[in-house]
Design an enzyme around this catalytic site. Structure first.
Site, short mmCIF file in Angstrom:
data_model
loop_
_atom_site.label_atom_id
_atom_site.label_comp_id
_atom_site.label_asym_id
_atom_site.label_seq_id
_atom_site.Cartn_x
_atom_site.Cartn_y
_atom_site.Cartn_z
N GLY A 52 0.82 -1.21 0.00
CA GLY A 52 0.00 0.00 0.00
C GLY A 52 0.85 1.26 0.00
N GLN A 53 0.18 2.40 0.03
CA GLN A 53 0.89 3.69 0.04
C GLN A 53 1.90 3.76 1.20
OE1 GLN A 53 -0.62 8.16 -0.04
NE2 GLN A 53 -0.86 7.36 2.02
N LEU B 141 -0.18 -2.38 8.87
CA LEU B 141 -0.77 -1.39 7.96
C LEU B 141 -1.82 -2.02 7.04
CD1 LEU B 141 2.51 0.44 6.82
CD2 LEU B 141 1.21 0.71 8.93
N ALA C 264 -5.17 -3.43 5.60
CA ALA C 264 -6.59 -3.17 5.90
C ALA C 264 -7.38 -3.03 4.61
CB ALA C 264 -6.73 -1.85 6.68
N TYR D 167 -16.62 -8.00 5.50
CA TYR D 167 -15.24 -8.20 5.07
C TYR D 167 -14.33 -7.16 5.73
CZ TYR D 167 -11.05 -8.39 2.27
OH TYR D 167 -9.74 -8.48 1.90
N SER E 103 -6.86 5.24 13.06
CA SER E 103 -7.28 6.27 12.10
C SER E 103 -8.13 7.37 12.74
CB SER E 103 -8.09 5.59 11.00
OG SER E 103 -8.81 6.54 10.25
N GLU F 88 -10.62 8.38 11.41
CA GLU F 88 -12.02 7.99 11.15
C GLU F 88 -12.70 7.50 12.42
OE1 GLU F 88 -14.42 7.63 8.38
OE2 GLU F 88 -13.18 9.37 7.97
N TYR G 160 -15.85 0.87 8.41
CA TYR G 160 -14.39 0.99 8.50
C TYR G 160 -13.99 1.61 9.85
CZ TYR G 160 -9.74 3.03 7.79
OH TYR G 160 -8.43 3.42 7.95
N HIS H 19 -3.41 11.16 5.08
CA HIS H 19 -2.11 11.52 4.51
C HIS H 19 -2.02 10.94 3.10
CE1 HIS H 19 -1.79 8.05 7.18
NE2 HIS H 19 -0.97 7.52 6.27
P1 NDP Z 1 -3.72 1.26 1.23
O1 NDP Z 1 -5.15 1.01 0.94
O2 NDP Z 1 -2.86 1.98 0.26
O3 NDP Z 1 -3.00 -0.14 1.54
C1 NDP Z 1 -3.65 -1.16 2.24
C2 NDP Z 1 -2.76 -2.38 2.30
O4 NDP Z 1 -3.45 -3.44 2.97
C3 NDP Z 1 -2.37 -2.93 0.91
O5 NDP Z 1 -1.05 -3.41 0.96
C4 NDP Z 1 -3.34 -4.10 0.75
O6 NDP Z 1 -2.89 -5.09 -0.14
C5 NDP Z 1 -3.35 -4.61 2.19
N1 NDP Z 1 -4.46 -5.52 2.46
C6 NDP Z 1 -5.77 -5.36 2.11
N2 NDP Z 1 -6.47 -6.44 2.51
C7 NDP Z 1 -5.60 -7.28 3.10
C8 NDP Z 1 -5.72 -8.58 3.67
N3 NDP Z 1 -6.89 -9.22 3.71
N4 NDP Z 1 -4.62 -9.16 4.18
C9 NDP Z 1 -3.43 -8.53 4.13
N5 NDP Z 1 -3.25 -7.33 3.59
C10 NDP Z 1 -4.32 -6.70 3.08
O7 NDP Z 1 -3.67 2.00 2.65
P2 NDP Z 1 -2.66 3.12 3.20
O8 NDP Z 1 -1.27 2.73 2.88
O9 NDP Z 1 -3.16 4.46 2.80
O10 NDP Z 1 -2.90 3.00 4.77
C11 NDP Z 1 -2.16 2.08 5.57
C12 NDP Z 1 -2.95 1.77 6.83
O11 NDP Z 1 -3.18 2.96 7.55
C13 NDP Z 1 -4.33 1.16 6.60
O12 NDP Z 1 -4.58 0.27 7.67
C14 NDP Z 1 -5.27 2.34 6.69
O13 NDP Z 1 -6.54 1.93 7.08
C15 NDP Z 1 -4.57 3.17 7.75
N6 NDP Z 1 -4.77 4.61 7.70
C16 NDP Z 1 -4.52 5.28 6.54
C17 NDP Z 1 -4.62 6.65 6.50
C18 NDP Z 1 -4.36 7.43 5.25
O14 NDP Z 1 -4.75 8.60 5.20
N7 NDP Z 1 -3.69 6.87 4.25
C19 NDP Z 1 -5.01 7.42 7.71
C20 NDP Z 1 -5.20 6.60 8.89
C21 NDP Z 1 -5.08 5.24 8.87
P3 NDP Z 1 -3.14 -4.96 -1.76
O15 NDP Z 1 -2.08 -4.02 -2.26
O16 NDP Z 1 -2.99 -6.35 -2.20
O17 NDP Z 1 -4.51 -4.39 -1.92
P1 GDR Z 2 -11.43 9.29 3.92
O1 GDR Z 2 -10.74 9.61 2.52
O2 GDR Z 2 -12.81 8.78 3.77
O3 GDR Z 2 -11.24 10.51 4.77
O4 GDR Z 2 -10.54 8.07 4.45
P2 GDR Z 2 -11.35 9.84 1.06
O5 GDR Z 2 -10.27 10.47 0.29
O6 GDR Z 2 -11.97 8.59 0.54
O7 GDR Z 2 -12.54 10.89 1.33
C1 GDR Z 2 -12.28 12.18 1.87
C2 GDR Z 2 -13.54 13.02 1.78
O8 GDR Z 2 -13.82 13.31 0.42
C3 GDR Z 2 -15.20 13.11 0.17
N1 GDR Z 2 -15.43 12.82 -1.25
C4 GDR Z 2 -14.98 11.74 -1.92
N2 GDR Z 2 -14.22 10.69 -1.52
C5 GDR Z 2 -13.90 9.76 -2.46
N3 GDR Z 2 -13.11 8.73 -2.12
N4 GDR Z 2 -14.36 9.84 -3.75
C6 GDR Z 2 -15.14 10.86 -4.17
O9 GDR Z 2 -15.54 10.92 -5.34
C7 GDR Z 2 -15.47 11.88 -3.22
N5 GDR Z 2 -16.19 13.03 -3.29
C8 GDR Z 2 -16.15 13.59 -2.09
C9 GDR Z 2 -15.57 11.97 1.09
O10 GDR Z 2 -16.98 11.90 1.29
C10 GDR Z 2 -14.79 12.33 2.35
O11 GDR Z 2 -15.50 13.23 3.13
C11 GDR Z 2 -9.12 8.07 4.30
C12 GDR Z 2 -8.66 6.62 4.16
O12 GDR Z 2 -7.29 6.61 3.82
C13 GDR Z 2 -8.85 5.86 5.46
O13 GDR Z 2 -8.24 4.58 5.36
C14 GDR Z 2 -8.18 6.65 6.57
O14 GDR Z 2 -8.34 5.98 7.80
C15 GDR Z 2 -8.75 8.06 6.65
O15 GDR Z 2 -8.52 8.69 5.40
C16 GDR Z 2 -8.10 8.88 7.74
#
Ligand code: NDP
Ligand code: GDR
Length: 338
Positions: free
Chosen positions: A12-13, A86, A88, A101, A131, A133, A154, A184
């Site tokens: 992931g990211q 990380l 999810a 799921y 998070s 969230e 979530y 982020h």
């Molecule tokens: P991504 O969605 O980019 O990455 C999620 C990762 O989880 C991927 O590597 C994905 O694999 C893996 N994954 C999904 N399902 C499973 C599974 N069943 N078993 C094992 N691995 C799995 O998320 P981010 O990198 O953005 O975020 C990292 C973590 O931080 C997550 O837990 C997210 O919920 C949390 N988080 C993120 C925030 C953000 O703003 N980015 C803010 C707060 C929390 P695959 O590549 O195969 O899909």
């Molecule tokens: P978020 O991120 O729900 O905060 O979760 P997302 O970028 O999906 O949404 C942010 C806000 O934008 C509004 N929105 C849209 N969102 C998406 N995805 N697509 C659209 O077309 C759109 N239009 C408006 C949403 O309603 C929301 O208010 C992210 C994820 O990375 C989580 O895993 C993490 O935990 C939280 O950030 C912190």
């Protein structure tokens, strides 16, 4: 000998940036890779090492957060110094379509990992990716003392993961920490999260490949930071003397509308000419405003954000424009060769 770490969600990211950081610090990094019918390693391909190379520092292992036995086996075999959870189902909107799921992987997956550490008797420190969230409808600014009121499956699953982590710290003395990270982003952000969806569209509209961008609620307020800085905070939490929970955020608020304005203007475009509303992208219950107070992370861990949302929007537009130009140039070359 350097330290070793196991990262779930390495593809992931955040996993990709954290892997870079740990490799730079001399760690051996083990990544949990879930099986997919197509390649899912694009974000870490530049770090790939041939499995036949002895002494390589990045090793991937097939497993899944849904498979508790695989987690126990991995922990027992690898005995890593640190675990970063990380992995999810991380998409909030998708969690309404796949609530069970999401609960299983994002919530119960955390418990499986904690239990795997306990069952295998490994002396390891664990970071849980909690998070903002979880705060849901709790009014901003949110910090470590703010109560949780999640607004999505979530968010509920992350609350379960958060308290499981606290519980294993209290019950078993595990060095287990929660990083409560606010949104982020980066050029590696998944394409369906709103910032990346916008910056990719900007690049495509600029190139004449797309005319409209369909979005849901653009009045939502978020606190957007830069992902490479946030993985540094994760690492610092595990290096501290004592395990604790920390909010990580910039403290600066912006609406999706603000981000749109900045991203489109970075390419000399007017967003109002291109953005359309589609209710499909609204959530059944929305999180209206998240603005974090990361004072504790700054005072205890010495962590401070540098990049704020407007600069972030420009970094992401720049990257998407450059990668689209490279893709188009490659396509031209391919066409020319035929
Ligand atoms: P991504 O969605 O980019 O990455 C999620 C990762 O989880 C991927 O590597 C994905 O694999 C893996 N994954 C999904 N399902 C499973 C599974 N069943 N078993 C094992 N691995 C799995 O998320 P981010 O990198 O953005 O975020 C990292 C973590 O931080 C997550 O837990 C997210 O919920 C949390 N988080 C993120 C925030 C953000 O703003 N980015 C803010 C707060 C929390 P695959 O590549 O195969 O899909
Ligand atoms: P978020 O991120 O729900 O905060 O979760 P997302 O970028 O999906 O949404 C942010 C806000 O934008 C509004 N929105 C849209 N969102 C998406 N995805 N697509 C659209 O077309 C759109 N239009 C408006 C949403 O309603 C929301 O208010 C992210 C994820 O990375 C989580 O895993 C993490 O935990 C939280 O950030 C912190």
């Amino acid at each position: 000998m350097g330290k070793s770490a196991l990262i779930t969600g390495i593809t992931g990211q955040d996993g990709s940036y954290l892997t870079e950081l740990l490799l730079e610090k001399g760690y051996t990094v083990h990544g949990l890779l879930r099986r997919s019918s197509s390649f899912n390693t694009a974000r870490i391909d530049h770090l790939y090492e041939d499995p036949h190379d002895e002494g390589r520092s990045l090793v991937l292992h097939h497993a899944d957060l849904a498979d508790g036995v695989a987690l126990v086996n991995l922990l027992r075999d690898l005995r890593p110094d640190e675990v970063y959870n990380l992995g999810a189902q991380s998409h909030v909107r998708v969690s309404f379509d796949a609530p069970l799921y999401t609960g299983d992987v994002t919530g119960m997956g955390t418990m499986r990992l904690l239990e795997a550490i306990r069952a295998s008797g490994v002396d390891t420190r664990i970071y849980q990716a909690s998070s903002s969230e979880m705060f849901g409808s709790a009014p901003p600014p949110q910090n470590e003392a703010t109560g949780f009121h999640p607004r999505s499956p979530y968010g509920c699953a992350k609350v379960y993961g958060y308290w499981s982590t606290v519980n294993y710290r209290e019950a078993y003395g595990l060095f287990a920490v929660n990083g409560v990270l606010f949104n982020h982003e980066s050029p590696r952000r998944g394409e369906t999260f709103v910032t990346r969806k916008i910056t990719r569209a900007v690049a495509r509209i600029r190139a004449g490949l797309q005319e409209h961008l369909y979005l849901g609620n653009i009045d939502a307020v978020r606190d957007w930071g830069y992902a490479p800085e946030y993985v540094e905070a994760m690492w610092r939490m595990l290096q501290h003397d004592t395990p604790d929970d920390y909010v990580v955020a910039t403290g600066v608020a912006a609406t999706v509308r603000d981000f749109l304005g900045e991203a489109f203007s970075a390419a000399d475009l007017d967003w109002t000419e291109h953005v359309r509303f589609d209710p499909k992208y609204e959530r059944p219950s929305e999180v209206d405003a998240l603005i974090g107070d990361a004072g504790k992370a700054e005072s205890v861990l010495g962590w401070k954000p540098r990049v704020q949302w407007a600069e972030l929007a420009r970094i992401m537009v720049g990257a998407d424009v450059a990668s689209l130009e490279a893709e188009l140039a490659g396509a031209t070359v391919r066409v020319d060769r035929r």
